[in-house]
Motif scaffolding. Structure first.
Motif, PDB file in Angstrom:
ATOM      1  N   UNK A  49     -42.079  70.952   3.139  1.00 45.91           N
ATOM      2  CA  UNK A  49     -42.017  71.122   1.666  1.00 45.91           C
ATOM      3  C   UNK A  49     -40.823  70.390   1.271  1.00 45.91           C
ATOM      4  N   UNK A  50     -39.728  70.560   1.801  1.00 43.21           N
ATOM      5  CA  UNK A  50     -38.257  69.853   1.287  1.00 43.21           C
ATOM      6  C   UNK A  50     -38.548  68.572   1.445  1.00 43.21           C
ATOM      7  N   UNK A  51     -39.141  67.918   2.579  1.00 39.99           N
ATOM      8  CA  UNK A  51     -39.303  66.434   2.510  1.00 39.99           C
ATOM      9  C   UNK A  51     -40.184  65.894   1.598  1.00 39.99           C
ATOM     10  N   UNK A  52     -41.494  66.629   1.413  1.00 38.19           N
ATOM     11  CA  UNK A  52     -42.714  66.036   0.568  1.00 38.19           C
ATOM     12  C   UNK A  52     -42.464  66.501  -0.765  1.00 38.19           C
ATOM     13  N   UNK A  59     -45.585  77.934  -0.441  1.00 35.46           N
ATOM     14  CA  UNK A  59     -45.703  78.021   0.931  1.00 35.46           C
ATOM     15  C   UNK A  59     -45.059  78.725   1.895  1.00 35.46           C
ATOM     16  N   UNK A  60     -44.019  79.553   1.388  1.00 40.08           N
ATOM     17  CA  UNK A  60     -43.559  80.516   2.074  1.00 40.08           C
ATOM     18  C   UNK A  60     -44.608  81.700   2.304  1.00 40.08           C
ATOM     19  N   UNK A  61     -45.312  81.859   0.876  1.00 40.44           N
ATOM     20  CA  UNK A  61     -46.360  83.013   0.974  1.00 40.44           C
ATOM     21  C   UNK A  61     -47.715  82.324   1.685  1.00 40.44           C
ATOM     22  N   UNK A  62     -48.056  81.394   1.467  1.00 36.49           N
ATOM     23  CA  UNK A  62     -49.332  80.645   2.171  1.00 36.49           C
ATOM     24  C   UNK A  62     -49.025  80.562   3.857  1.00 36.49           C
ATOM     25  N   UNK A  63     -47.755  80.222   4.296  1.00 36.58           N
ATOM     26  CA  UNK A  63     -47.621  80.088   5.742  1.00 36.58           C
ATOM     27  C   UNK A  63     -47.722  81.469   6.357  1.00 36.58           C
ATOM     28  N   UNK A  64     -47.118  82.381   5.859  1.00 31.33           N
ATOM     29  CA  UNK A  64     -47.015  83.995   6.087  1.00 31.33           C
ATOM     30  C   UNK A  64     -48.680  84.497   6.322  1.00 31.33           C
ATOM     31  N   UNK A 198     -47.020  62.135   5.333  1.00 34.07           N
ATOM     32  CA  UNK A 198     -46.435  61.137   6.107  1.00 34.07           C
ATOM     33  C   UNK A 198     -45.343  61.564   6.802  1.00 34.07           C
ATOM     34  N   UNK A 199     -44.654  62.616   6.420  1.00 34.66           N
ATOM     35  CA  UNK A 199     -43.617  63.303   7.544  1.00 34.66           C
ATOM     36  C   UNK A 199     -44.096  64.153   8.342  1.00 34.66           C
ATOM     37  N   UNK A 200     -45.421  64.714   8.123  1.00 31.47           N
ATOM     38  CA  UNK A 200     -45.961  65.632   9.365  1.00 31.47           C
ATOM     39  C   UNK A 200     -46.528  64.566  10.377  1.00 31.47           C
TER      40      UNK A 200
END
Lengths: 229, 229
Positions: A49-52, A59-64, A198-200
């Motif tokens: 998230x930081x890079x993109x 994303x905290x919510x979605x990842x959890x 790209x970073x992924x």
């Protein structure tokens, strides 16, 4: 996502409750997709998230929440799609937490629903956050952790420790002739090119290199070819 | 071992029958100790025999037979010592094969009995061949194959994919908090220094290095610390 300062503060302060709810529900999930997988995906999603330039709170919510429907899919051997179910459960949980921002709720549920996108005529992840979650989840199937999970899974389903590339390619998933190597050859080695940021992709390629080196070593060792002459 | 040319020819020509008998009996053994483990131990024993000047024919027999009692030990959860039982079964099988050289039979059974030596007041492997078999068996718990087997085993018993060094050291074997990392920290990383031949130790140290690097990578990945910033 646009939030008022109050909304942002409220969403942050509900995170510990969400963590507790997720921890409770993931108790039923086998080790490869247990809470520690979700925690790793959360950390990777935060970095991406930081890079993109994606929304870190969303994303905290979605990842959890991304594997919240997983136990059901595993229990009925794939009849349930854990991403579809996960999006529904996520909507209930977000309501329980008192989160009323409809745009936020829709965006989180969209990430959860799309994280399992397999390109069978589906549109797939559209938002940047959905793409980041997709890539963060794939990263956990690569590298040393990807190897650890693949061999652990093979042990759980009673598959082989290892086999030749030829035998691996001619075996079926979940069979006693299945192996981590089959999973690698058929699926895992193609993951970096399927990533959506790209970073992924860059991170994925680095982790894939470790896997390639590991299987090269494993194949040599199985022939005794690494031993001194 | 001294053989007449006729004895040597006979022992060699009985090897395919022995392979068949071993393959049959190891069908019941779970993946980590199945036929492919025995085949790898046989290859490592052959290499070590060459380097150490041990009897390669005796080691062919001993390596093939070394885990012949393993299924029983796994079935009764450790009540049987597979090495003790294996020595008895080996004696029966060698008789079935018509091998009458008592010195050879005793030496093979001695290797099988001693390969599980754990230094609890036992004398342990005395002959060079018994030492070579011991080291060859340990080599298969190290390196990439050692990692593959350890994670596969963790999956089979329902242990964790990974945990911290602290949690690993405070968990018990066969528990749900067990892990491949615990096995590595408690047991596997000490194997090279326990080996009984100089060449075994050298090979073991090389394979251990691969394991150390793997767990270093795994620990970094679990923190997301390998990902780009």
């Amino acid at each position: 996502m646009m939030y008022s300062p109050e909304e942002k503060r409220f969403l942050r302060c509900q995170l510990p409750r969400l963590e507790g709810l997720v921890e409770e529900r993931l108790r039923l999930t086998p080790a490869c997709h247990a809470l520690d997988h979700t925690q790793r995906v959360r950390r990777a999603a935060a970095k991406l998230a930081g890079l993109e330039g994606a929304d870190p709170l969303l994303l905290d919510y979605a990842a959890l929440l991304h594997d919240i429907g997983r136990a059901q899919e595993l229990a009925d051997q794939g009849k349930t799609c854990h991403a579809e179910l996960g999006a529904e459960i996520s909507r209930q949980i977000l309501a329980e937490l008192g989160i009323e921002n409809a745009g936020f709720v829709d965006a989180v549920c969209d990430c959860v629903r799309q994280h399992r996108f397999r390109r069978r005529g589906q549109a797939g992840p559209q938002s940047l956050e959905a793409k980041v979650l997709y890539d963060a989840d794939k990263l956990d199937s690569l590298g040393a952790i990807g190897l650890a999970r693949a061999f652990h899974f093979a042990g759980r389903i009673g598959a082989k420790v290892h086999n030749s590339a030829e035998l691996a390619m001619n075996s079926k998933s979940y069979s006693s002739e299945d192996s981590a190597y089959r999973e690698y050859l058929v699926k895992l080695r193609r993951l970096p090119e399927k990533m959506l940021t790209e970073n992924g992709r860059k991170m994925g390629r680095r982790r894939l290199l470790l896997m390639q080196q590991f299987f090269d070593s494993l194949n040599l060792e199985c022939l005794g070819a690494d031993l001194l002459d």
